[in-house]
Design a protein around this motif. Structure first.
Motif, PDB file in Angstrom:
ATOM      1  N   ALA A  85      -2.001  56.596  23.776  1.00  0.00           N
ATOM      2  CA  ALA A  85      -2.928  55.836  22.935  1.00  0.00           C
ATOM      3  C   ALA A  85      -3.530  54.671  23.707  1.00  0.00           C
ATOM      4  O   ALA A  85      -2.843  54.000  24.475  1.00  0.00           O
ATOM      5  CB  ALA A  85      -2.206  55.315  21.698  1.00  0.00           C
ATOM      6  N   MET A  86      -4.805  54.441  23.483  1.00  0.00           N
ATOM      7  CA  MET A  86      -5.484  53.253  23.993  1.00  0.00           C
ATOM      8  C   MET A  86      -5.217  52.149  22.976  1.00  0.00           C
ATOM      9  O   MET A  86      -5.734  52.196  21.869  1.00  0.00           O
ATOM     10  CB  MET A  86      -6.991  53.494  24.093  1.00  0.00           C
ATOM     11  N   LEU A  87      -4.418  51.195  23.349  1.00  0.00           N
ATOM     12  CA  LEU A  87      -4.035  50.147  22.411  1.00  0.00           C
ATOM     13  C   LEU A  87      -4.927  48.926  22.555  1.00  0.00           C
ATOM     14  O   LEU A  87      -5.382  48.605  23.651  1.00  0.00           O
ATOM     15  CB  LEU A  87      -2.574  49.751  22.638  1.00  0.00           C
ATOM     16  N   SER A  88      -5.126  48.244  21.463  1.00  0.00           N
ATOM     17  CA  SER A  88      -5.886  46.998  21.489  1.00  0.00           C
ATOM     18  C   SER A  88      -4.978  45.882  22.014  1.00  0.00           C
ATOM     19  O   SER A  88      -3.754  46.025  22.017  1.00  0.00           O
ATOM     20  CB  SER A  88      -6.389  46.659  20.089  1.00  0.00           C
ATOM     21  N   PRO A  89      -5.548  44.773  22.416  1.00  0.00           N
ATOM     22  CA  PRO A  89      -4.714  43.692  22.969  1.00  0.00           C
ATOM     23  C   PRO A  89      -3.835  43.001  21.924  1.00  0.00           C
ATOM     24  O   PRO A  89      -2.869  42.337  22.271  1.00  0.00           O
ATOM     25  CB  PRO A  89      -5.723  42.702  23.551  1.00  0.00           C
ATOM     26  N   PHE A  90      -4.135  43.192  20.663  1.00  0.00           N
ATOM     27  CA  PHE A  90      -3.388  42.506  19.609  1.00  0.00           C
ATOM     28  C   PHE A  90      -2.584  43.519  18.808  1.00  0.00           C
ATOM     29  O   PHE A  90      -3.120  44.501  18.314  1.00  0.00           O
ATOM     30  CB  PHE A  90      -4.353  41.750  18.685  1.00  0.00           C
ATOM     31  N   ASN A  91      -1.282  43.282  18.699  1.00  0.00           N
ATOM     32  CA  ASN A  91      -0.401  44.144  17.922  1.00  0.00           C
ATOM     33  C   ASN A  91      -0.405  43.642  16.479  1.00  0.00           C
ATOM     34  O   ASN A  91       0.214  42.621  16.169  1.00  0.00           O
ATOM     35  CB  ASN A  91       1.017  44.109  18.501  1.00  0.00           C
ATOM     36  N   THR A  92      -1.111  44.348  15.607  1.00  0.00           N
ATOM     37  CA  THR A  92      -1.233  43.887  14.218  1.00  0.00           C
ATOM     38  C   THR A  92       0.080  43.995  13.461  1.00  0.00           C
ATOM     39  O   THR A  92       0.308  43.239  12.525  1.00  0.00           O
ATOM     40  CB  THR A  92      -2.322  44.680  13.477  1.00  0.00           C
ATOM     41  N   ALA A  93       0.949  44.904  13.844  1.00  0.00           N
ATOM     42  CA  ALA A  93       2.236  45.044  13.156  1.00  0.00           C
ATOM     43  C   ALA A  93       3.119  43.820  13.369  1.00  0.00           C
ATOM     44  O   ALA A  93       3.831  43.390  12.465  1.00  0.00           O
ATOM     45  CB  ALA A  93       2.957  46.303  13.624  1.00  0.00           C
ATOM     46  N   LEU A  94       3.059  43.259  14.571  1.00  0.00           N
ATOM     47  CA  LEU A  94       3.871  42.084  14.880  1.00  0.00           C
ATOM     48  C   LEU A  94       3.070  40.787  14.823  1.00  0.00           C
ATOM     49  O   LEU A  94       3.634  39.705  14.987  1.00  0.00           O
ATOM     50  CB  LEU A  94       4.504  42.229  16.271  1.00  0.00           C
ATOM     51  N   ALA A  95       1.766  40.912  14.622  1.00  0.00           N
ATOM     52  CA  ALA A  95       0.860  39.756  14.577  1.00  0.00           C
ATOM     53  C   ALA A  95       0.974  38.908  15.841  1.00  0.00           C
ATOM     54  O   ALA A  95       1.120  37.682  15.790  1.00  0.00           O
ATOM     55  CB  ALA A  95       1.113  38.914  13.330  1.00  0.00           C
ATOM     56  N   GLU A  96       0.907  39.597  16.996  1.00  0.00           N
ATOM     57  CA  GLU A  96       0.979  38.882  18.268  1.00  0.00           C
ATOM     58  C   GLU A  96       0.271  39.678  19.351  1.00  0.00           C
ATOM     59  O   GLU A  96       0.024  40.872  19.213  1.00  0.00           O
ATOM     60  CB  GLU A  96       2.436  38.631  18.667  1.00  0.00           C
ATOM     61  N   GLU A  97      -0.046  38.995  20.430  1.00  0.00           N
ATOM     62  CA  GLU A  97      -0.647  39.654  21.594  1.00  0.00           C
ATOM     63  C   GLU A  97       0.374  40.596  22.227  1.00  0.00           C
ATOM     64  O   GLU A  97       1.570  40.313  22.227  1.00  0.00           O
ATOM     65  CB  GLU A  97      -1.081  38.603  22.628  1.00  0.00           C
ATOM     66  N   ARG A  98      -0.106  41.702  22.758  1.00  0.00           N
ATOM     67  CA  ARG A  98       0.800  42.634  23.451  1.00  0.00           C
ATOM     68  C   ARG A  98       1.172  42.053  24.812  1.00  0.00           C
ATOM     69  O   ARG A  98       0.296  41.684  25.587  1.00  0.00           O
ATOM     70  CB  ARG A  98       0.135  43.982  23.639  1.00  0.00           C
ATOM     71  N   PRO A  99       2.464  41.978  25.110  1.00  0.00           N
ATOM     72  CA  PRO A  99       2.862  41.465  26.433  1.00  0.00           C
ATOM     73  C   PRO A  99       2.429  42.444  27.527  1.00  0.00           C
ATOM     74  O   PRO A  99       2.482  43.655  27.342  1.00  0.00           O
ATOM     75  CB  PRO A  99       4.387  41.366  26.333  1.00  0.00           C
ATOM     76  N   HIS A 100       1.979  41.923  28.626  1.00  0.00           N
ATOM     77  CA  HIS A 100       1.566  42.708  29.809  1.00  0.00           C
ATOM     78  C   HIS A 100       0.379  43.627  29.526  1.00  0.00           C
ATOM     79  O   HIS A 100       0.156  44.591  30.249  1.00  0.00           O
ATOM     80  CB  HIS A 100       2.735  43.535  30.366  1.00  0.00           C
ATOM     81  N   TYR A 101      -0.374  43.347  28.477  1.00  0.00           N
ATOM     82  CA  TYR A 101      -1.494  44.211  28.105  1.00  0.00           C
ATOM     83  C   TYR A 101      -2.506  44.341  29.236  1.00  0.00           C
ATOM     84  O   TYR A 101      -2.885  45.449  29.619  1.00  0.00           O
ATOM     85  CB  TYR A 101      -2.181  43.676  26.839  1.00  0.00           C
ATOM     86  N   HIS A 102      -2.946  43.234  29.787  1.00  0.00           N
ATOM     87  CA  HIS A 102      -3.990  43.262  30.810  1.00  0.00           C
ATOM     88  C   HIS A 102      -3.519  43.967  32.079  1.00  0.00           C
ATOM     89  O   HIS A 102      -4.283  44.722  32.695  1.00  0.00           O
ATOM     90  CB  HIS A 102      -4.495  41.845  31.107  1.00  0.00           C
ATOM     91  N   GLU A 103      -2.258  43.777  32.442  1.00  0.00           N
ATOM     92  CA  GLU A 103      -1.716  44.479  33.610  1.00  0.00           C
ATOM     93  C   GLU A 103      -1.662  45.985  33.361  1.00  0.00           C
ATOM     94  O   GLU A 103      -1.977  46.788  34.251  1.00  0.00           O
ATOM     95  CB  GLU A 103      -0.306  43.972  33.958  1.00  0.00           C
TER      96      GLU A 103
END
Length: 181
Positions: A107-125
Motif C-alpha cells: 500500500a502507498m501510505l499517506s504521511p499521516f496515520n489517521t488511526a493513531l492521529a500521528e505522523e508515520r515514523p520514518h515515512y520520508h525515508e
C-alpha cells in the motif's frame, strides 16, 4: 438515502417481530385472524421476493465493487497483469490488484496515520527508498485515479511518491510509474 448495510440489524429485528406477530395471529381461533396472518405472510414473501429478484437482476448485469464491468475491464488492471512477477508493486489500491490482476502489492501510505492521529515514523525515508527502487527498475507504482488525487489538496502527498519517476503507462486517470529492465 438509507444505507441498507447499516440498517440490516434493524431489518432482521423487524422481520423477527413480524414473524412473531403473524404467528400470534395464527394461534388465535377464528377465521379472520387466520386470514390476516395469511395475507401478511404473502405480503412479506412478495416484498422480500421482489426486492431479492431486483437485487439479483442488478448484480448479474453489472456487479458491485470489484465485480463490476468497470473494474474487470479496467485498462490499468490489464497492464498490471503484464508486469513481470519479480517486480515489486506499490499501489493506492492493493486489494484491486490482488483480486483482479492476481498480483500482490504494498500500500502507498499517506504521511499521516489517521488511526493513531500521528505522523508515520520514518515515512520520508521509506518513500525515498521506494522511489529509488522504482528508479532502479525493481518496483513500480500503480496509482488508480492519479489525476483526481493530485488535484485534491488533501491528497498532495501522492506527488512525493511520484515526483521525478518515469511514466510507464498513462491510462486516462490511472497512471503506472516505473520502467521495466
Amino acid at each position: 438515502i438509507f444505507e441498507h448495510r447499516l440498517l440490516s440489524p434493524f431489518y432482521v429485528s423487524v422481520l423477527v417481530l413480524l414473524v412473531f406477530f403473524v404467528g400470534r395471529l395464527w394461534t388465535h381461533s377464528g377465521l379472520p385472524y387466520k386470514l390476516v396472518s395469511i395475507i401478511l405472510s404473502i405480503g412479506l414473501l412478495l416484498s422480500f421476493g421482489v426486492d431479492g429478484w431486483n437485487m439479483a437482476a442488478g448484480l448479474s448485469e453489472n456487479g458491485k465493487g470489484f465485480a463490476s464491468y468497470q473494474w474487470k475491464e479496467s485498462e490499468i488492471v490489464r497492464v498490471a497483469r503484464q508486469i513481470p512477477t519479480d517486480v515489486t508493486l506499490f499501489s493506492n489500491r492493493p486489494t484491486a490488484l490482488y483480486i483482479l490482476a492476481d498480483r500482490s502489492a504494498y500500500a502507498m501510505l499517506s504521511p499521516f496515520n489517521t488511526a493513531l492521529a500521528e505522523e508515520r515514523p520514518h515515512y520520508h525515508e521509506d518513500v525515498d527508498r521506494i522511489h529509488q527502487m522504482v528508479l532502479d527498475q525493481e518496483a513500480m507504482l500503480i496509482v488508480f485515479d492519479y489525476h483526481m488525487l493530485v488535484s485534491n489538496p488533501e491528497e498532495k502527498w501522492v506527488l512525493k511518491w511520484t515526483d521525478g519517476l518515469p511514466i510507464y503507462s498513462n491510462l486516462g486517470n490511472d497512471v503506472i510509474f516505473g520502467a521495466l529492465p
